[in-house]
Design an enzyme around this catalytic site. Sequence first.
Site, PDB file in Angstrom:
ATOM      1  N   SER A 176      93.679  65.347   7.057  1.00 38.47           N
ATOM      2  CA  SER A 176      93.591  65.342   8.506  1.00 38.47           C
ATOM      3  C   SER A 176      93.431  66.766   9.036  1.00 38.47           C
ATOM      4  O   SER A 176      92.495  67.454   8.654  1.00 38.47           O
ATOM      5  CB  SER A 176      94.810  64.630   9.093  1.00 38.47           C
ATOM      6  OG  SER A 176      94.604  64.320  10.446  1.00 38.47           O
ATOM      7  N   ASP A 390      87.873  54.750   8.635  1.00 40.96           N
ATOM      8  CA  ASP A 390      88.508  55.713   9.535  1.00 40.96           C
ATOM      9  C   ASP A 390      87.505  56.128  10.610  1.00 40.96           C
ATOM     10  O   ASP A 390      86.492  56.738  10.304  1.00 40.96           O
ATOM     11  CB  ASP A 390      88.961  56.932   8.723  1.00 40.96           C
ATOM     12  CG  ASP A 390      89.487  58.066   9.593  1.00 40.96           C
ATOM     13  OD1 ASP A 390      89.782  57.827  10.783  1.00 40.96           O
ATOM     14  OD2 ASP A 390      89.604  59.191   9.073  1.00 40.96           O
ATOM     15  N   HIS A 446      92.786  56.260   7.930  1.00 45.87           N
ATOM     16  CA  HIS A 446      93.250  57.633   8.108  1.00 45.87           C
ATOM     17  C   HIS A 446      94.767  57.672   7.924  1.00 45.87           C
ATOM     18  O   HIS A 446      95.507  57.203   8.768  1.00 45.87           O
ATOM     19  CB  HIS A 446      92.900  58.104   9.534  1.00 45.87           C
ATOM     20  CG  HIS A 446      93.093  59.574   9.751  1.00 45.87           C
ATOM     21  ND1 HIS A 446      92.069  60.467   9.640  1.00 45.87           N
ATOM     22  CD2 HIS A 446      94.175  60.307  10.077  1.00 45.87           C
ATOM     23  CE1 HIS A 446      92.503  61.691   9.894  1.00 45.87           C
ATOM     24  NE2 HIS A 446      93.794  61.602  10.159  1.00 45.87           N
TER      25      HIS A 446
END
Length: 469
Positions: A176, A390, A446
């Site tokens: 991330s 995602d 994610h």
Amino acid sequence: MWLSVVVLVHVLLLISNSVESQSNIDTLPGFPGKLPFKLETGYIGVGELDEVQLFYYFIESERNPKDDPLVLWLTGGPGCSGLSGLLFEIGPFTFDYANSSGNKPTLELNPYSWTKIANIIFLDAPVGTGFSYATTWEAYNINDTSSTAQTYEFLRKWLMAHSTFLVNPLYIAGDSYSGKTVPIIVQEVSNGNEIGHWPPLNLKGFVIGNPLTHEIWDTNARLKFAHQTALISDRLYQSTKRNCQGSYINPDPNNTQCVEDLREVNECIANIYIAQILEPNCAFSQPPKPNKLWSLSPHLDDDNFIDILHSTPDQVLEPWCRFYNYVYSLIWANDKSVQKALHIREGTITDWERCNYTLTYTHNIITSIDYHQNLTKKDLRALVYSGDHDMSIPYVGTLEWIELLDLSVKDDWRPWFVDGQIAGYVTIYTEEKYSLTFTTIKGAGHTAPEYKPKECLAMIDRWFAYYFL
């Protein structure tokens, strides 16, 4: 939030006289019996006078600690604890959801932990994350540059205190938001080795998952992703591309055609959980926000997120949402017996949060693409992976910046399998001594290991072994 820290400044200065402290952990509340792996926790002081105390969890490889890679793991955010990566992604234990209830979380082993093949340091960074703290107010004012410098200092000091791991292959890893900071740290380590910083670090490469690289770039890619996954129509996609001219963030309000197209796009995706488009949206009961698709982190800033985390699991209503799993970490990590077992310094934090979104943090690095470009000139390996469901940081945007690096394609887009089942697609790029492997994880969100742990363990095991089948 930091009032107790300020009150105890003088006490903490006495506590942090030594550069590092470390403790071996044999048992943990909620886990039956002794831990079947080696867990060490501790603090290392960085910055002037060691005023920043970074907390870490170190778990030795369950296979061959002497020869297996050493991985420094940074969870995203910024401000998400290393414990989050440990519990919900790649660590050796997680919550036993079936047998946990109320204020009694129980733990179980994760059969797909990356510690089965690697030694991993899970770091609470930057300061203010997890159990990391500072002894002065000023030390909490950080940015991308200062945070990555502190992480590099941490790594050098940690390895000086654990010199047996200096010869292990070293990889810097994270996911991330760490997609921005990991390449900067890798550059710091590489530069430090070249100018003779002690100790020399055996840097071999880096790993980034579902990586944020350029906030505008990654957010813009959501339109293309939404089209490819049939969340918006061909007509709307082509119209939005044409009328907005490829720019979907903060459009000119006078460009009425673009504004209208984006309004239609938002209607199509307003109730979709963009971290994994096939799972329920935790904000399903809330009215959709304006421009939800184009906010930087809509999967993290829903209005009811904090309320959910401060409830107990038996209070949450149907439908189930993944965020509800995180409630257990809040209960467990704030339990005084857990903090005592982990050897947390009493009085250094008020409440542990899985992700601290109140950091005094300046995003002073717009993009890490330039760092990636510099690293292609090094003798390094890179693994970049993305869950293909995602939409917060879509894989299509990640592929676009990889292609900007102008690398040679050694092995073009092809499927890869686990136990005879499609696990994703992989492309391998090279440039002299540099190599980059990009892979998607089929059905993952994610971030990928939380959704597809078996496939992600197979991925990292194969990559560390220098093959990808």
